[in-house]
Scaffold this active site. Structure first.
Site, PDB file in Angstrom:
ATOM      1  N   TRP A  65      57.406   4.727   9.299  1.00  0.00           N
ATOM      2  CA  TRP A  65      56.664   5.203  10.465  1.00  0.00           C
ATOM      3  C   TRP A  65      55.689   6.304  10.082  1.00  0.00           C
ATOM      4  CZ3 TRP A  65      61.166   6.032  14.538  1.00  0.00           C
ATOM      5  CH2 TRP A  65      61.824   4.805  14.713  1.00  0.00           C
ATOM      6  N   VAL A  68      56.363  10.497   9.718  1.00  0.00           N
ATOM      7  CA  VAL A  68      57.766  10.679   9.318  1.00  0.00           C
ATOM      8  C   VAL A  68      57.825  10.560   7.800  1.00  0.00           C
ATOM      9  CG1 VAL A  68      60.076   9.670   9.411  1.00  0.00           C
ATOM     10  CG2 VAL A  68      58.646   9.693  11.456  1.00  0.00           C
ATOM     11  N   LEU A 290      41.930  18.536  -9.355  1.00  0.00           N
ATOM     12  CA  LEU A 290      41.621  19.523  -8.317  1.00  0.00           C
ATOM     13  C   LEU A 290      40.814  20.665  -8.907  1.00  0.00           C
ATOM     14  CD1 LEU A 290      45.095  19.953  -6.605  1.00  0.00           C
ATOM     15  CD2 LEU A 290      43.055  18.983  -5.563  1.00  0.00           C
ATOM     16  N   GLY A 291      41.043  20.945 -10.178  1.00  0.00           N
ATOM     17  CA  GLY A 291      40.343  22.056 -10.791  1.00  0.00           C
ATOM     18  C   GLY A 291      40.639  22.102 -12.275  1.00  0.00           C
ATOM     19  N   GLY A 294      41.372  27.857 -17.273  1.00  0.00           N
ATOM     20  CA  GLY A 294      41.526  28.135 -18.681  1.00  0.00           C
ATOM     21  C   GLY A 294      42.808  27.533 -19.237  1.00  0.00           C
ATOM     22  N   LYS A 312      49.951  21.179 -12.730  1.00  0.00           N
ATOM     23  CA  LYS A 312      49.146  21.896 -13.736  1.00  0.00           C
ATOM     24  C   LYS A 312      49.599  21.462 -15.119  1.00  0.00           C
ATOM     25  CE  LYS A 312      47.951  26.240 -12.992  1.00  0.00           C
ATOM     26  NZ  LYS A 312      46.540  26.551 -13.194  1.00  0.00           N
ATOM     27  N   ASP A 411      45.199  37.660 -13.979  1.00  0.00           N
ATOM     28  CA  ASP A 411      44.010  36.840 -13.710  1.00  0.00           C
ATOM     29  C   ASP A 411      43.811  36.696 -12.200  1.00  0.00           C
ATOM     30  OD1 ASP A 411      41.761  35.376 -14.333  1.00  0.00           O
ATOM     31  OD2 ASP A 411      42.839  33.495 -14.652  1.00  0.00           O
ATOM     32  N   LYS A 413      41.853  36.471  -9.033  1.00  0.00           N
ATOM     33  CA  LYS A 413      40.479  36.116  -8.675  1.00  0.00           C
ATOM     34  C   LYS A 413      40.514  35.164  -7.484  1.00  0.00           C
ATOM     35  CE  LYS A 413      40.510  32.362 -11.955  1.00  0.00           C
ATOM     36  NZ  LYS A 413      39.841  31.661 -13.025  1.00  0.00           N
TER      37      LYS A 413
END
Ligand SMILES: *[C@@H]1O[C@H](CO)[C@@H](O)[C@H](O)[C@H]1NC(C)=O
Ligand SMILES: *[C@@H]1O[C@H](CO)[C@@H](O)[C@H](O)[C@H]1NC(C)=O
Ligand SMILES: *[C@@H]1O[C@H](CO)[C@@H](O)[C@H](O)[C@H]1NC(C)=O
Ligand SMILES: *[C@@H]1O[C@H](CO)[C@@H](O)[C@H](O)[C@H]1NC(C)=O
Ligand SMILES: *[C@@H]1O[C@H](CO)[C@@H](O)[C@H](O)[C@H]1NC(C)=O
Ligand SMILES: *[C@@H]1O[C@H](CO)[C@@H](O)[C@H](O)[C@H]1NC(C)=O
Ligand SMILES: *[C@@H]1O[C@H](CO)[C@@H](O)[C@H](O)[C@H]1NC(C)=O
Ligand SMILES: *[C@@H]1O[C@H](CO)[C@@H](O)[C@H](O)[C@H]1NC(C)=O
Length: 575
Positions: A65, A68, A290-291, A294, A312, A411, A413
């Site tokens: 469904w 769900v 997604l990205g 470094g 990652k 890091d 940012k």
């Protein structure tokens, strides 16, 4: 010998067929309580947009469904029905969804009471019923939900006392009961973080006496008896399903079981098999990237239970240190649990791969929201930016002050401040620098970190401290205010032949603050608040680490304490 094996496997096979047949029969005859529970919900809600179209009550499980999500044992873990224009009542049968972790029904037009039976959902992590028209009390039984992390009931018409038992839920991170009609005392307790005054705003009849009260919870005996019976029945059903899953034919014949055994759970932290992550990311397909940081590439993935994850995959150069060290660091990192920190969900380790698995953050990062937003997305409004600034500061303060050993991010940012579904700031990527601990810090910056946000002392001498994070935070705050990238800020400044930040400083001195504020805000911001945020950012980015405030001081300043004095000192020194 071979003959014997064949006999055994043929016996197992017929046994399995029989078991599957019986299970099917049992489910057909008795029905699946989860199908029944969700069907009852569907029947009690009016659904103008037809979101329940796929909820066919003759199905054996509700796992196909829409809205769900099930686990591997075909039991419901999520029901996501926020903002669907539903109206009507909640049903007590919801209490039968024994494995439910997320129940989202916010932003509808639901009336009536919150069923007591929700207190039976022992695995519930998040209960979101905000922005409805619910009435009646908050059930005392909700205090039984020992895994609950998010309880958001704001903007309803709830009345009665706040169950004091809620203070005993150790896992609770967010409690929001604002804009209701609650009475009695507020369980305000400074040592217990989710209970801040904001959790109770705008309940005119609440009093703040904070008198510790006796725990209530003498629930209805018969309901409890039924609940126990249901729980036992569910347990048996789950057992049958688990056994069936374990012994289902392909596991035996294709030897997939060894792979699955690798996926050992280390407490909350899961060790994923590489195969699982390959399936989730379509074999680390480029289209899922997604990205690229470094440390390596980050992929979007989807687990077989439907959970979205961010994966990652560390670059080879960033894979030093033994497996034991990696696992230990991963475990330490995973112990930093706070609403403003990205939770590590698991990891994967093979001789050639080191992979970290996080929950996927639907709203991207501060960097992506400021700069890569789609035409259809509205710009981040100032109140959201303000909340993000505070959330990120709290997350960092937690890493510095409440983690043992203390974690320095190194890091900080805009790209590492992620945003969850409510645009709450979630600090990501912490613990990584330590995880990959480099002897040669120049390698770190060049290869596995980013330049542009890094404090001067770190660049010049490789020395870092919690104050290095304060600097990175200050730059991120300036980005939130100006909408400019840190590197652009540096360029803007350089064009004028002055250093980064001096540009902002000069605007402050010339009282030309407006010139620095992000045009996307179209003037919709509180000037005083923006001015204060700039002051905090400048204090954080002072070149001497000693002069910069600690992150816990930043939190106080953003909450309105102590900024004025610090700023006056700074100002005197600058002039
Ligand atoms: C749900 O609907 C059924 C019949 O459609 C009704 O008997 C029952 O009272 C409703 N439950 C609630 C809580 O409204
Ligand atoms: C529900 O499913 C059954 C069989 O799976 C099917 O015959 C029936 O038409 C479905 N009902 C709806 C409303 O789709
Ligand atoms: C929800 O219902 C309201 C009024 O019934 C309507 O104006 C609105 O467009 C609906 N929203 C959605 C998303 O369907
Ligand atoms: C909420 O539901 C009530 C009936 O229960 C209806 O009169 C009202 O229009 C609904 N409001 C919205 C915004 O859909
Ligand atoms: C639900 O609440 C909204 C706002 O609080 C109100 O406008 C609306 O009339 C309420 N609907 C019902 C059915 O009580
Ligand atoms: C919640 O309720 C408050 C007070 O009634 C109101 O000001 C606010 O706009 C509501 N929030 C939303 C998102 O509707
Ligand atoms: C809030 O509750 C009190 C009684 O406890 C009642 O008199 C009052 O009308 C309620 N207010 C609203 C807005 O529902
Ligand atoms: C706050 O919590 C602490 C520890 O849980 C407890 O000792 C104290 O009595 C509580 N204070 C109030 C006012 O409830």
């Amino acid at each position: 010998m071979a003959n014997m094996e064949r006999k055994i496997s043929s016996f197992i096979c017929s046994f399995l067929l029989w078991a599957i047949f019986m299970l099917d029969l049992v489910l057909k005859v008795c029905g699946n309580p989860e199908v029944d529970a969700l069907s009852a919900l569907k029947n009690n809600l009016s659904d103008p947009n037809n979101v329940f179209q796929s909820w066919n009550s003759t199905h054996v499980t509700p796992c196909s469904w829409f809205h769900v999500t099930c686990n591997n044992e075909y039991s419901v873990t999520r029901v996501d029905l926020g903002n669907r224009n539903l109206s009507g009542h909640l049903v007590p049968q919801l209490g039968q969804l024994a494995n439910l972790e997320y129940l989202s029904l916010y932003g509808n037009n639901i009336t009536g009471k919150i069923p007591n039976e929700l207190g039976n959902l022992a695995n519930l992590v998040s209960l979101d019923l905000y922005l409805n028209n619910l009435t009646g009390p908050i059930p005392n039984k909700l205090a039984n939900l020992k895994k609950l992390r998010f309880l958001r009931l704001y903007n309803n018409s709830l009345s009665g006392n706040i169950p004091m038992g809620l203070t005993t839920i150790d896992s609770l991170q967010v409690l929001d009961l604002a804009n209701n009609n609650l009475t009695g005392d507020v369980p305000l307790n400074g040592s217990f973080s989710p209970f801040t005054p904001a959790s109770f705003l705008n309940n005119p009849l609440l009093s703040y006496n904070s008198i510790p009260q006796s725990h209530s919870g003498n629930g209805n005996r018969t309901i409890e008896a039924i609940a126990i019976a249901v729980a036992v029945a569910l347990l048996l059903a789950t057992l049958v399903i688990v056994l069936w899953k374990r012994w289902k034919p392909q596991d035996i014949f294709f030897g997939d079981a060894a792979e699955q055994d690798l996926a050992v759970n280390l407490g909350q932290l899961k060790r994923f098999s590489l195969h699982e992550l390959q399936v989730a990311t379509d074999n680390f397909n480029d289209k899922n990237i997604l990205g690229r940081g470094g440390f390596g590439k980050v992929y979007k993935g989807c687990l077989t239970n439907g959970d979205l994850i961010a994966v990652k995959r560390l670059r080879e150069e960033c894979m030093q240190g033994g497996e034991m060290q990696f696992q230990t660091e991963v475990e330490i990192t995973s112990m930093a649990v706070h609403r403003n920190l990205l939770r590590l969900r698991g990891f994967c380790m093979t001789p050639t791969e080191r992979v970290l698995v996080y929950p996927f953050m639907v709203n991207g990062s501060v960097a992506s929201c400021l700069r890569d937003r789609l035409e259809s997305q509205p710009p981040l409004e100032w109140p959201k930016r303000k909340r993000i600034a505070l959330g990120a500061a709290k997350g960092l303060a937690y890493l510095h002050d409440h983690c043992d050993p203390k974690i320095i991010h190194r890091d900080v940012k805009a790209a590492n401040i992620l945003l969850d579904e409510d645009f709450e700031a979630v600090v990501g990527d912490f613990g990584l620098a330590k995880l990959l601990d480099y002897k040669d810090t120049h390698v770190t910056t060049a290869l596995c970190g980013t330049i542009g946000h890094i404090a001067p002392e770190y660049i010049s001498s490789g020395k870092f401290s919690a104050k290095t994070d304060t600097f990175g935070y200050g730059v991120m705050l300036l980005e939130l205010i100006t909408g400019q990238r840190a590197l652009d800020l540096a360029r803007l400044a350089n064009d004028d032949g002055i250093m980064l930040l001096d540009w902002v400083k000069r605007l402050v001195k010339d009282k030309k603050l407006k010139a620095s504020v992000d045009e996307d805000l179209q003037g919709n911001y509180d000037e005083k608040e923006v001015e204060e945020a700039i002051q905090v950012a400048l204090l954080c980015t002072q070149s001497s680490p000693l002069e910069r405030p600690q992150m816990c001081e930043v939190v106080s300043m953003l909450e309105g304490e102590g900024l004025e004095e610090k700023w006056d000192q700074w100002w005197k020194k600058e002039i």
